[in-house]
Motif scaffolding. Structure first.
Motif, PDB file in Angstrom:
ATOM      1  N   ILE A   1      33.119  -9.189  23.305  1.00  0.00           N
ATOM      2  CA  ILE A   1      32.052  -9.850  24.051  1.00  0.00           C
ATOM      3  C   ILE A   1      30.859  -8.915  24.201  1.00  0.00           C
ATOM      4  O   ILE A   1      29.713  -9.301  23.980  1.00  0.00           O
ATOM      5  CB  ILE A   1      32.560 -10.273  25.446  1.00  0.00           C
TER       6      ILE A   1
ATOM      7  N   ILE B   1      26.855  -9.181  22.082  1.00  0.00           N
ATOM      8  CA  ILE B   1      25.524  -9.184  22.663  1.00  0.00           C
ATOM      9  C   ILE B   1      24.559  -8.373  21.810  1.00  0.00           C
ATOM     10  O   ILE B   1      23.396  -8.736  21.631  1.00  0.00           O
ATOM     11  CB  ILE B   1      25.570  -8.602  24.103  1.00  0.00           C
TER      12      ILE B   1
ATOM     13  N   LYS C   1      29.411 -13.454  13.177  1.00  0.00           N
ATOM     14  CA  LYS C   1      28.157 -12.956  13.757  1.00  0.00           C
ATOM     15  C   LYS C   1      27.386 -12.067  12.773  1.00  0.00           C
ATOM     16  O   LYS C   1      26.381 -11.455  13.132  1.00  0.00           O
ATOM     17  CB  LYS C   1      28.454 -12.196  15.053  1.00  0.00           C
TER      18      LYS C   1
ATOM     19  N   SER D   1      36.523 -14.007  27.354  1.00  0.00           N
ATOM     20  CA  SER D   1      36.396 -14.612  26.031  1.00  0.00           C
ATOM     21  C   SER D   1      36.798 -16.087  26.029  1.00  0.00           C
ATOM     22  O   SER D   1      37.724 -16.510  26.718  1.00  0.00           O
ATOM     23  CB  SER D   1      37.239 -13.857  25.004  1.00  0.00           C
ATOM     24  N   ASN D   2      36.088 -16.877  25.219  1.00  0.00           N
ATOM     25  CA  ASN D   2      36.444 -18.283  25.019  1.00  0.00           C
ATOM     26  C   ASN D   2      37.828 -18.399  24.396  1.00  0.00           C
ATOM     27  O   ASN D   2      38.561 -19.357  24.643  1.00  0.00           O
ATOM     28  CB  ASN D   2      35.417 -18.956  24.101  1.00  0.00           C
TER      29      ASN D   2
ATOM     30  N   THR E   1      31.671 -18.704  18.201  1.00  0.00           N
ATOM     31  CA  THR E   1      30.213 -18.812  18.282  1.00  0.00           C
ATOM     32  C   THR E   1      29.572 -17.832  17.306  1.00  0.00           C
ATOM     33  O   THR E   1      30.173 -16.821  16.940  1.00  0.00           O
ATOM     34  CB  THR E   1      29.692 -18.509  19.700  1.00  0.00           C
TER      35      THR E   1
ATOM     36  N   SER F   1      25.980 -15.439  16.228  1.00  0.00           N
ATOM     37  CA  SER F   1      25.256 -14.384  16.935  1.00  0.00           C
ATOM     38  C   SER F   1      24.235 -14.930  17.924  1.00  0.00           C
ATOM     39  O   SER F   1      23.718 -14.185  18.757  1.00  0.00           O
ATOM     40  CB  SER F   1      24.556 -13.470  15.923  1.00  0.00           C
ATOM     41  N   HIS F   2      23.952 -16.237  17.848  1.00  0.00           N
ATOM     42  CA  HIS F   2      23.011 -16.863  18.785  1.00  0.00           C
ATOM     43  C   HIS F   2      23.738 -17.613  19.910  1.00  0.00           C
ATOM     44  O   HIS F   2      23.098 -18.269  20.725  1.00  0.00           O
ATOM     45  CB  HIS F   2      22.094 -17.833  18.041  1.00  0.00           C
ATOM     46  N   GLY F   3      25.070 -17.536  19.904  1.00  0.00           N
ATOM     47  CA  GLY F   3      25.840 -18.233  20.917  1.00  0.00           C
ATOM     48  C   GLY F   3      26.112 -19.686  20.597  1.00  0.00           C
ATOM     49  O   GLY F   3      26.674 -20.414  21.417  1.00  0.00           O
ATOM     50  N   LYS F   4      25.756 -20.117  19.398  1.00  0.00           N
ATOM     51  CA  LYS F   4      25.983 -21.503  18.987  1.00  0.00           C
ATOM     52  C   LYS F   4      27.410 -21.665  18.488  1.00  0.00           C
ATOM     53  O   LYS F   4      27.935 -20.832  17.759  1.00  0.00           O
ATOM     54  CB  LYS F   4      24.998 -21.884  17.878  1.00  0.00           C
TER      55      LYS F   4
END
Length: 355
Positions: free
Chosen positions: A12, A16, A110, A153-154, A332, A334-337
């Motif tokens: 995590i 970032i 990512k 974490s998800n 996800t 690298s943009h959190g998508k």
């Protein structure tokens, strides 16, 4: 320990900074350029995935026994970077590191260019536990409505949800971020359950307390293997300096094989080689006994008769777990998508350097 529960936390943090890290990759240190020490040995950096533990023990043994030196390598074992070992290897700040295929898959989505070259652990060791004194929790369905001590974490959320639902619960729970340790978070009453590893924290709980009541992923509907712990390197290093990768992998493999065959001696070596960790010999020996008795690194009989090559990457087990994580929308970019397509384990590992 590492593999994944603790290294998920590092994942995590690393995520970032991943965009910056990947972008700057071309400007970072090039680990493929040979530098040597005064004895003509090539200097190599190996990064821990967490604090020194029995997941790393083969590397410490290889250094202590001179296996790396025999291969012409001077290996420096270094503490994990704040953003994670995976990012350090991706950016060329470390040549090799301990990780797992789960993290390699997460980082690859990512933009990282890393690959696993040796898999130490061959079956899951993650355990999801409450304190034994918490008599309201008898099985995972009792996690429903309780508080999960999480590293954020998800992926862990998806695992817990599946375990609860497989046991007949709804899969709903609250969360609190772990502070200093999961043990302390549970003991303080801030959370009701959390993740540990049978081969490390499980041993700690058995020897020193607090006693735990634990459940494993395969018993409650989580497919595949999340705990594919092993050694990673940069794909650029593989392509430009395969001889280095082969030498390091072979020496580390020899170290792990020695540890599997001589667990007590290996435990003493880890204690000696990692003095700052203040490890107790009895504890490390019990951890190694748990690994050996549970055949976590493979079936010794099959290793001895050659039907299983120590260090082989379990891409099948990893892929089953990857597909599950993708189905749970826990990946996800690298943009959190959210990424709906699972990484392909066969592209993230190679056994070519084991021979």
């Amino acid at each position: 320990m590492k593999n994944s529960i603790f290294s998920k936390a590092i994942t995590i943090l690393g995520a970032i900074a991943m965009l910056v890290g990947v972008t700057a990759c071309g400007q970072s240190n090039d680990s493929t350029k040979a530098t040597t020490d005064g004895n003509g040995l090539k200097k190599v950096t190996f990064m821990l995935s967490w604090a020194p533990d029995t997941n790393h023990i083969g590397v410490y043994v290889a250094k202590n026994k001179g296996y790396f030196k025999q291969a012409g390598l001077d290996v420096d074992i270094v503490a994990v970077a704040q953003a994670g070992a995976e990012q350090a290897v991706n950016n060329g700040m470390a040549d090799f590191a301990l990780s797992n295929l789960t993290n390699v898959g997460t980082y690859t989505l990512k933009g990282a260019k890393i690959k696993q070259v040796l898999q130490v652990q061959q079956k899951p060791s993650a355990i999801w536990c409450s304190l034994a004194s918490n008599t309201s929790i008898k099985s995972p369905k009792d996690f429903d409505g309780k508080t999960f001590a999480t590293f954020g974490s998800n992926e862990s959320d998806a695992v817990i949800r599946r375990m609860i639902q497989t046991d007949g619960g709804k899969g709903t729970f609250d969360k609190v971020t772990v502070g200093t340790s999961t043990f302390q978070t549970l003991s303080s009453g801030k959370a009701d359950f959390g993740g540990f590893y049978a081969t490390w924290e499980g041993v700690q709980a058995d020897m020193y307390g607090p006693k735990l009541n634990c459940f494993t992923e395969p018993d409650y509907g989580v497919p595949g293997d999340a705990d594919t712990i092993g050694i990673i390197t940069n794909t650029k290093t593989i392509s430009s300096n395969p001889d280095l990768v082969r030498k390091f992998t072979q020496a580390a493999k020899k170290g792990y094989e020695y540890a599997y065959s001589h667990p007590d001696d290996a435990a003493e070596i880890l204690v000696k080689e990692a003095p700052d960790a203040n490890l107790k010999p009895a504890f490390v020996k019990k951890s190694m006994k748990t690994i050996v008795d549970g055949q976590y690194w493979g079936d010794p009989a099959k290793i001895n008769d050659g039907s299983f090559v120590f260090g082989t990457n379990d891409t099948k087990g990893a892929q089953q777990y990857f597909d599950f994580i993708a189905e749970e929308n826990a990946y996800t970019d690298s943009h959190g998508k959210v990424v709906h397509t699972a990484p392909q384990a066969k592209d993230l590992a190679t056994d070519e350097f084991l021979k």
